[in-house]
Design an enzyme around this catalytic site. Structure first.
Site, PDB file in Angstrom:
ATOM      1  CE  LYS A 165      57.832  43.010  63.943  1.00 51.03           C
ATOM      2  NZ  LYS A 165      57.095  41.782  63.626  1.00 51.03           N
ATOM      3  CG  ASP A 237      61.648  41.986  69.396  1.00 52.72           C
ATOM      4  OD1 ASP A 237      60.927  40.989  69.261  1.00 52.72           O
ATOM      5  OD2 ASP A 237      62.379  42.412  68.498  1.00 52.72           O
TER       6      ASP A 237
END
Length: 553
Positions: A165, A237
């Site tokens: 990310k 997540d």
């Protein structure tokens, strides 16, 4: 400026290393003579060598390992190559390849990157964070690895997600890589094969739960505020229950968001706004059917319904536009197994057992997959959808590719080329009746990098739903008529850096307008945002003989 390392220490610093691009004068001044091959290369020549090596690798996992190695030794060259070949390399540095990399993370591990905060660090989390070497931090991307993509509990192997990310923050929006910290919150794992793996890098224990887990998260968030004041926290997540709980607990206290919930929602909202330009339907005309009722799906519905309320619908009317189906069937009020985030979307009607029955009964205009059930959008389902609507919207969002509810080719073929399609995983162009259709990827990378850059630009104290509305509308407005004609619902990936700049500018302006900014407002917000965007050109090391670093790009 800090003292400039010399000799082999300089070559081992990925932020400063230029490899074979060090000039003759720099080699003499910095003690590099003899430590490098004699020929001096430009960055463009180095990039050519990297791309050739990248393309020679036998598979995407080997390409992932190769690029990770490059990032660890020459950061600017890594970003130069990725930025120049983003469409080719994004699927390698992030989805879908990052999923396979996380599955095998312990076995392909080369060098530590980021911070590991563990269940054993209770009472000393601040001390752990203070070990981070960078003096200024703008973004912390943190995961506990419990629900990685569609792959489930990967424990400490989930570290590949925040690393990836943050690479996209830089590649897609120009956030300086020095400002980002990837964090693995290792609280254990329930995955039996990881607990039995002698090479597993994380704590070989079952997951911390309940009050102990909450206390560790509170200590972590408080420590981030103390050690990295003003930093944005991006949650990644986490399992659905924890994802909603963490977002609810912290979103009004500090700049924080959950990309699985809010980033996904914003990119889907942008796709719906773009699809409406083709179908002729307004957002309030759409009926959405979600297959899957976890954090991503309900996050999308929450943002869509808040956008509908902004356009004049009541909360109840907006919720009536969204229907959910999970493994137990349609979400209806008679069910006793609904989580708090699902109850708003449980309608007062009889249940339906499966997806085809729901499509036939509800006749949705939009079908969204967030189930991780590969192939769930079958031919009968898509053909039924296409019978009811001339331009059905089909968004199979699950990834990696093996978990996608359908492929682009299936959606186009079974809808006779009429589907308005975007997916979570990348698919190549499809030929249909002499027409070349280019499927778009509803990739969160269109949203979160620009959001982060905007928060940094204004030093925003919070991240609000209104910012995600702005991001979605800004993104949708950048899709050209020519792109829509090709089947794209998002700008081409080659334009993502400018899209991120536009989103960051809109978010930063909103922060100043709403009193959320902690930085004085500049006279030109767009110029201010642009000035913050990292460029991977090599600096000239001037005055190196004085032992200090001065950069002139």
């Amino acid at each position: 400026m800090p003292p400039l390392p010399r000799g082999i220490d300089l070559l081992h610093d990925p932020r400063l290393n230029k490899g074979t691009a060090f000039t003759e004068a720099e080699r003499d001044a910095l003690g590099l003579r003899g430590l490098l091959p004699p020929r001096v290369f430009t960055q463009a020549q180095q990039a050519q060598r990297v791309v050739e090596s990248f393309r020679s690798k036998p598979d995407d996992l080997e390409r992932y390992i190769y690029l990770t190695s490059l990032q660890d030794r020459n950061e600017r060259l890594f970003y130069r190559v990725v930025m120049d070949h983003l469409e080719e390399m994004m699927p390698v540095i992030y989805t879908p390849t990052v999923g396979e990399a996380c599955l095998r993370f312990a076995h392909i591990f080369r060098r530590p990157r980021g911070l590991y905060v563990t269940a054993q660090d209770r009472g000393r989390v601040r001390q752990v964070l203070r070990n981070w070497p960078e003096p200024e931090v703008g973004i912390v991307v943190v995961t506990d690895g419990e629900r990685v993509l569609g792959l489930g509990d990967l424990g400490a192997n989930g570290m590949g997600i925040p690393i990836g990310k943050l690479s996209l923050y830089t590649a897609c929006a120009g956030v300086d890589p020095a400002l980002g910290v990837p964090v693995m919150l290792d609280v254990g794992t329930e995955r039996a094969e990881l607990l039995a793996d002698p090479l597993y890098l994380g704590l070989p224990q079952h997951r911390l739960r309940g009050a102990e887990y909450d206390a560790l998260l509170d200590e972590f968030v408080t420590a981030v505020q103390d050690v990295f004041p003003g930093a944005l926290i991006q949650f990644e997540d986490f399992a659905t229950e924890n994802a909603f709980a963490l977002l609810g607990r912290y979103r009004d206290r500090l700049p924080a968001f959950n990309d699985d919930i809010q980033g996904t929602a914003a990119v889907v909202l942008a796709g719906l706004l773009s699809s409406g330009r083709v179908s002729g339907r307004r957002l309030q005309d759409e009926t959405l059917l979600f297959f899957g009722a976890g954090a991503a799906a309900t996050g999308i519905a929450d943002l869509v319904t808040s956008a509908l309320e902004h356009e004049g619908l009541t909360a109840g009317e907006a919720a009536q536009r969204c229907w959910f189906l999970d493994r137990q069937g349609l979400l209806v009020r008679g069910r006793g197994d609904l989580a708090p985030h699902q109850r708003r979307y449980a309608h007062d009607r009889p249940g339906l057992p499966g997806l085809l029955e729901a499509v036939l009964e509800l006749k949705p205009t939009v079908l969204i997959g967030a189930s991780t059930e590969g192939g769930a959008f079958t031919e009968p389902v898509i053909r039924a959808l296409a019978r009811f609507h001339q331009r059905p919207v089909i968004f199979p969002l699950s990834n990696p590719t093996s978990r996608s509810e359908c492929t682009a080719a299936q959606a186009y073929r079974w809808s006779e080329g009429r589907a308005l399609f975007a997916s979570g995983s990348p698919f190549g162009p499809v030929e249909w009746n002499g027409r070349r259709l280019t499927p778009g990827q509803a990739n969160n990378a269109y949203i979160f990098p620009g959001m982060g850059l905007g928060v940094i630009a204004a030093r925003a104290s919070r991240v609000t739903d209104a910012m995600f509305h702005l991001a979605a509308r800004t993104l949708a407005g950048l899709v050209s008529p020519a792109a829509l004609e090709q089947g794209l619902l998002f700008p081409p990936l080659g334009e993502i850096r400018e899209a991120s700049r536009a989103i960051a500018t809109a978010v930063a302006r909103h922060a100043w307008e709403e009193g959320l900014a902690r930085r004085p407002r500049p006279s030109d917000v767009e110029a201010h945002v642009r000035s913050l965007m990292y460029r991977p050109e090599y600096p000239s090391y001037v005055g190196a003989g004085l032992g200090r670093l001065t950069e002139s790009a």
